[in-house]
Design a protein around this motif. Structure first.
Motif, short mmCIF file in Angstrom:
data_model
loop_
_atom_site.label_atom_id
_atom_site.label_comp_id
_atom_site.label_asym_id
_atom_site.label_seq_id
_atom_site.Cartn_x
_atom_site.Cartn_y
_atom_site.Cartn_z
N LEU A 72 39.82 37.42 22.65
CA LEU A 72 39.51 36.73 23.90
C LEU A 72 40.57 37.00 24.96
CD1 LEU A 72 37.59 34.76 25.27
CD2 LEU A 72 38.96 32.90 24.35
N ALA A 73 41.83 37.01 24.57
CA ALA A 73 42.91 37.30 25.52
C ALA A 73 42.79 38.73 26.04
CB ALA A 73 44.26 37.08 24.85
N LYS A 74 42.44 39.66 25.17
CA LYS A 74 42.27 41.06 25.58
C LYS A 74 41.10 41.22 26.55
CE LYS A 74 41.79 45.67 23.59
NZ LYS A 74 41.64 46.42 22.35
N ALA A 75 40.00 40.52 26.29
CA ALA A 75 38.84 40.59 27.18
C ALA A 75 39.15 39.99 28.54
CB ALA A 75 37.65 39.88 26.54
N ASN A 76 39.87 38.87 28.56
CA ASN A 76 40.24 38.25 29.83
C ASN A 76 41.22 39.12 30.61
OD1 ASN A 76 38.60 36.00 29.67
ND2 ASN A 76 40.12 34.85 28.49
N ALA A 77 42.12 39.81 29.93
CA ALA A 77 43.05 40.72 30.61
C ALA A 77 42.29 41.89 31.23
CB ALA A 77 44.10 41.23 29.63
N ALA A 78 41.26 42.37 30.56
CA ALA A 78 40.47 43.48 31.10
C ALA A 78 39.71 43.05 32.35
CB ALA A 78 39.48 43.98 30.04
N ARG A 79 39.32 41.79 32.43
CA ARG A 79 38.63 41.30 33.62
C ARG A 79 39.56 41.17 34.82
NH1 ARG A 79 35.83 35.94 32.40
NH2 ARG A 79 34.88 36.33 34.43
N ARG A 80 40.87 41.09 34.58
CA ARG A 80 41.85 40.98 35.66
C ARG A 80 42.36 42.34 36.14
NH1 ARG A 80 44.14 37.23 32.10
NH2 ARG A 80 45.83 38.68 31.79
N ARG A 81 42.15 43.40 35.37
CA ARG A 81 42.69 44.71 35.71
C ARG A 81 41.77 45.42 36.71
NH1 ARG A 81 46.85 47.02 34.14
NH2 ARG A 81 47.07 45.69 32.33
N CYS A 82 42.34 45.87 37.81
CA CYS A 82 41.58 46.58 38.84
C CYS A 82 41.30 48.00 38.37
CB CYS A 82 42.37 46.61 40.15
SG CYS A 82 41.56 47.55 41.46
N PRO A 83 40.05 48.46 38.42
CA PRO A 83 39.75 49.83 37.99
C PRO A 83 40.26 50.89 38.96
CG PRO A 83 37.77 48.77 38.79
CD PRO A 83 38.85 47.73 38.77
N THR A 84 40.55 50.51 40.20
CA THR A 84 41.01 51.48 41.20
C THR A 84 42.51 51.72 41.13
OG1 THR A 84 39.25 50.68 42.66
CG2 THR A 84 40.97 52.01 43.66
N CYS A 85 43.30 50.65 41.19
CA CYS A 85 44.76 50.80 41.20
C CYS A 85 45.39 50.57 39.83
CB CYS A 85 45.39 49.87 42.24
SG CYS A 85 45.17 48.11 41.89
N ARG A 86 44.60 50.13 38.85
CA ARG A 86 45.05 49.91 37.46
C ARG A 86 46.13 48.84 37.32
NH1 ARG A 86 41.03 51.90 34.66
NH2 ARG A 86 40.68 54.09 35.01
N ARG A 87 46.21 47.91 38.27
CA ARG A 87 47.19 46.83 38.19
C ARG A 87 46.50 45.53 37.80
NH1 ARG A 87 50.21 46.99 43.84
NH2 ARG A 87 48.07 47.32 44.44
N ASP A 88 47.29 44.62 37.22
CA ASP A 88 46.79 43.29 36.91
C ASP A 88 46.76 42.51 38.21
OD1 ASP A 88 46.11 40.82 35.96
OD2 ASP A 88 47.75 40.67 34.52
N ALA A 89 45.58 42.10 38.64
CA ALA A 89 45.43 41.41 39.93
C ALA A 89 45.92 39.98 39.86
CB ALA A 89 43.97 41.44 40.37
N GLY A 90 46.01 39.39 38.68
CA GLY A 90 46.44 38.01 38.56
C GLY A 90 45.27 37.04 38.65
N TYR A 91 44.07 37.55 38.85
CA TYR A 91 42.86 36.74 38.92
C TYR A 91 41.70 37.62 38.43
CZ TYR A 91 42.57 39.43 43.24
OH TYR A 91 42.58 40.44 44.16
N VAL A 92 40.59 37.02 38.14
CA VAL A 92 39.43 37.78 37.68
C VAL A 92 38.86 38.55 38.86
CG1 VAL A 92 37.11 37.60 36.70
CG2 VAL A 92 38.92 36.13 35.86
#
Length: 112
Positions: A72-92
């Motif tokens: 579940l933590a891995k899935a939620n982290a994937a929802r926060r990662r931007c596919p364009t810049c590959r950074r964690d946005a900090g939000y979904v």
């Protein structure tokens, strides 16, 4: 095909509960079908509908294991990662944008 019994808001018989009420009791529907529904009237739109399940046929909620929590933590982290810049946005990331807000605001992506 049978139709479901429809009850007015707050007038459902004892022994029936919505999914949220079952969860509050530590239960889940457990594969049983919907047995009735509640309709809450509204003034300018159609009624709100909630489906009811039998409490006596509900099963206990499955416990959260360490592996399920990690997945579940891995899935939620994937929802926060931007596919364009590959950074964690900090939000979904909003599905309407498909990328983080700074990437969507750049002129290169705004024209597309």
């Amino acid at each position: 095909m049978s139709t479901l019994p429809v009850y007015r808001w707050r007038l459902a018989p004892d022994g029936l509960a919505t999914r949220r009420q079952l969860r509050a009791l530590g239960l889940r529907p457990g594969g049983q079908g919907v047995v009735a529904q509640i309709e809450r009237p509204r003034r300018r739109r159609g009624p709100l509908v909630a489906y009811l399940y039998r409490i006596d046929r509900a099963r206990p909620v499955r416990p959260m294991t360490a592996r399920r929590a990690a997945a579940l933590a891995k899935a939620n982290a994937a929802r926060r990662r931007c596919p364009t810049c590959r950074r964690d946005a900090g939000y979904v990331i909003p599905t309407s944008l498909g990328m983080c807000v700074p990437c969507a605001d750049t002129p290169r992506h705004a024209a597309a």
